[in-house]
Design an enzyme around this catalytic site. Structure first.
Site, PDB file in Angstrom:
ATOM      1  N   PHE A  58     -16.337  -5.796  58.782  1.00 31.97           N
ATOM      2  CA  PHE A  58     -15.334  -5.632  59.829  1.00 31.97           C
ATOM      3  C   PHE A  58     -15.842  -4.805  61.010  1.00 31.97           C
ATOM      4  CE2 PHE A  58     -11.664  -3.027  61.382  1.00 31.97           C
ATOM      5  CZ  PHE A  58     -10.928  -4.047  61.966  1.00 31.97           C
ATOM      6  N   TYR A  59     -16.777  -3.893  60.781  1.00 27.70           N
ATOM      7  CA  TYR A  59     -17.255  -3.020  61.852  1.00 27.70           C
ATOM      8  C   TYR A  59     -17.941  -3.846  62.941  1.00 27.70           C
ATOM      9  CZ  TYR A  59     -16.596   0.697  58.354  1.00 27.70           C
ATOM     10  OH  TYR A  59     -16.079   1.550  57.402  1.00 27.70           O
ATOM     11  N   SER A  60     -17.398  -3.771  64.140  1.00 24.88           N
ATOM     12  CA  SER A  60     -17.878  -4.559  65.275  1.00 24.88           C
ATOM     13  C   SER A  60     -17.907  -6.046  64.957  1.00 24.88           C
ATOM     14  CB  SER A  60     -19.265  -4.093  65.733  1.00 24.88           C
ATOM     15  OG  SER A  60     -19.212  -2.799  66.270  1.00 24.88           O
ATOM     16  N   THR A  61     -17.004  -6.476  64.069  1.00 27.25           N
ATOM     17  CA  THR A  61     -16.884  -7.874  63.639  1.00 27.25           C
ATOM     18  C   THR A  61     -18.245  -8.459  63.276  1.00 27.25           C
ATOM     19  OG1 THR A  61     -15.173  -7.988  65.362  1.00 27.25           O
ATOM     20  CG2 THR A  61     -15.606  -9.991  64.140  1.00 27.25           C
ATOM     21  N   GLY A  64     -22.027  -4.617  63.404  1.00 28.72           N
ATOM     22  CA  GLY A  64     -22.429  -3.352  62.801  1.00 28.72           C
ATOM     23  C   GLY A  64     -23.476  -3.560  61.718  1.00 28.72           C
TER      24      GLY A  64
END
Length: 338
Positions: A58-61, A64
């Site tokens: 999910f981090y930076s879609t 990340g």
């Protein structure tokens, strides 16, 4: 650096875990670091013995995972690192690109490994508890991922104790892989997980890793950061007088020691023997150094009393209470009592 065995597994991790939510793409959030900005922080953490790296699709879609692992492949040795990533939050507008269905978990692990440029992840974690998917489906899928060699272990994050108990019951009933790590929020201003979740994890042999040890910055008295001016969860979680009083106590203990408040707030977490590892979401090498100092900081009984004396119970902070939390202040009277 100190190292501990994660729960009852044989896996040994550093007391500090590098959190990476702030690394990836600025298109996702304005406070995110790109690859060039992230590398010095990652390198400094590795150079100081951190072997535990926390990611999430999910981090930076997805960016990340790509950014952090580009750096890790360049400067680190894969077999010396313990890398975890998480699954669950929406990755697109597609109705099936979220949650913990068998379809999404299988799609997500392959997508994560492709972005990471790696053959396996050490711990594959549920980002939360998906109430819309049968737990048997979710845990069966995770067990198959371990059997396929795409993950060495599984973990969980941010759920109620009852939900974790349900997961363990299903795993034991079917002879499936049990989670070895619970990632939860804990700090001087939020201690509700100490009531049931942490004792339950200790009883069940599950390691506990902690995120948000600084209460999103309020325990450093930094409410004006770029993140806190654009990420309004901080106000929802910690905008009450009890949290402010606790932050003042952290500052007082830090002043008496002649150190930064962050070191004291982090030391409070690390002084708890139940906590295996603490996540550090650092924006600078100096913030990594503060956490390193906290590992060696032993608090006195008097200091702990000062840090804890203003705490009062509050409702849980999790996905299910977002936008509905009640600040720790008296509510107005109603009806005949108004």
């Amino acid at each position: 650096m100190q190292y501990v065995r994660l729960g009852q597994s044989g896996l040994k991790v550093s007391r500090l875990c590098l959190g990476t939510m702030n690394m990836g793409s600025k298109e996702w959030k304005p406070w995110i670091f790109d690859e060039k900005e992230s590398e010095p922080i990652i390198r400094h953490a590795l150079d100081n013995g951190v072997n535990f790296i926390d990611l999430a699709d999910f981090y930076s879609t997805g960016a990340g995972e790509e950014v952090v692992c580009n750096v890790l492949r360049r400067i680190g040795r894969r077999d010396e690192m313990v890398i975890t990533t998480k699954v669950g939050y929406a990755m697109s507008d597609d109705i099936n690109a979220q949650g913990h269905s068998r379809k999404h978990i299988f799609d997500a692990i392959d997508a994560s490994l492709t972005r990471m440029g790696m053959d396996y992840v050490d711990i594959y974690m549920l980002h939360y508890f998906d109430t819309e998917t049968p737990v048997e489906e979710t845990m069966g899928a995770l067990n198959d991922i371990v059997l396929a060699g795409k993950a060495r272990y599984i973990g969980i994050s941010t759920m109620t104790t009852g939900q974790l108990a349900k997961i363990l019951m299903v795993c034991d009933k079917n002879g499936w892989q049990r989670p070895i790590n619970m990632q939860l929020q804990l700090n001087c201003a939020y201690r509700e997980e100490e009531r049931e979740m942490i004792p339950f994890c200790m009883d069940q042999g599950i390691g506990v890793s902690v995120f948000s040890p600084l209460a999103r910055g309020i325990l450093t008295n930094d409410l004006q950061s770029n993140r806190n001016q654009t990420d309004f969860f901080t106000a929802e979680m910690y905008n009450d007088q009890a949290s402010k009083d606790i932050s003042y106590s952290v500052a007082k203990v830090a002043d008496a020691r002649g150190v930064l408040p962050a070191q004291i707030a982090q030391a409070w977490v690390l002084n708890k023997p139940e906590i295996s590892s603490m996540l550090v979401g650092a924006d600078t090498k100096e913030q990594v150094d503060s956490a390193l100092a906290a590992v060696e900081t032993k608090l006195t009984e008097e200091e702990i009393y000062e840090l804890e004396r203003n705490y009062t119970p509050c409702d849980l902070i999790n996905d299910y209470t977002a936008g509905k939390r009640i600040p720790r202040t008296a509510r107005p009277a109603k009806g005949d009592f108004a």
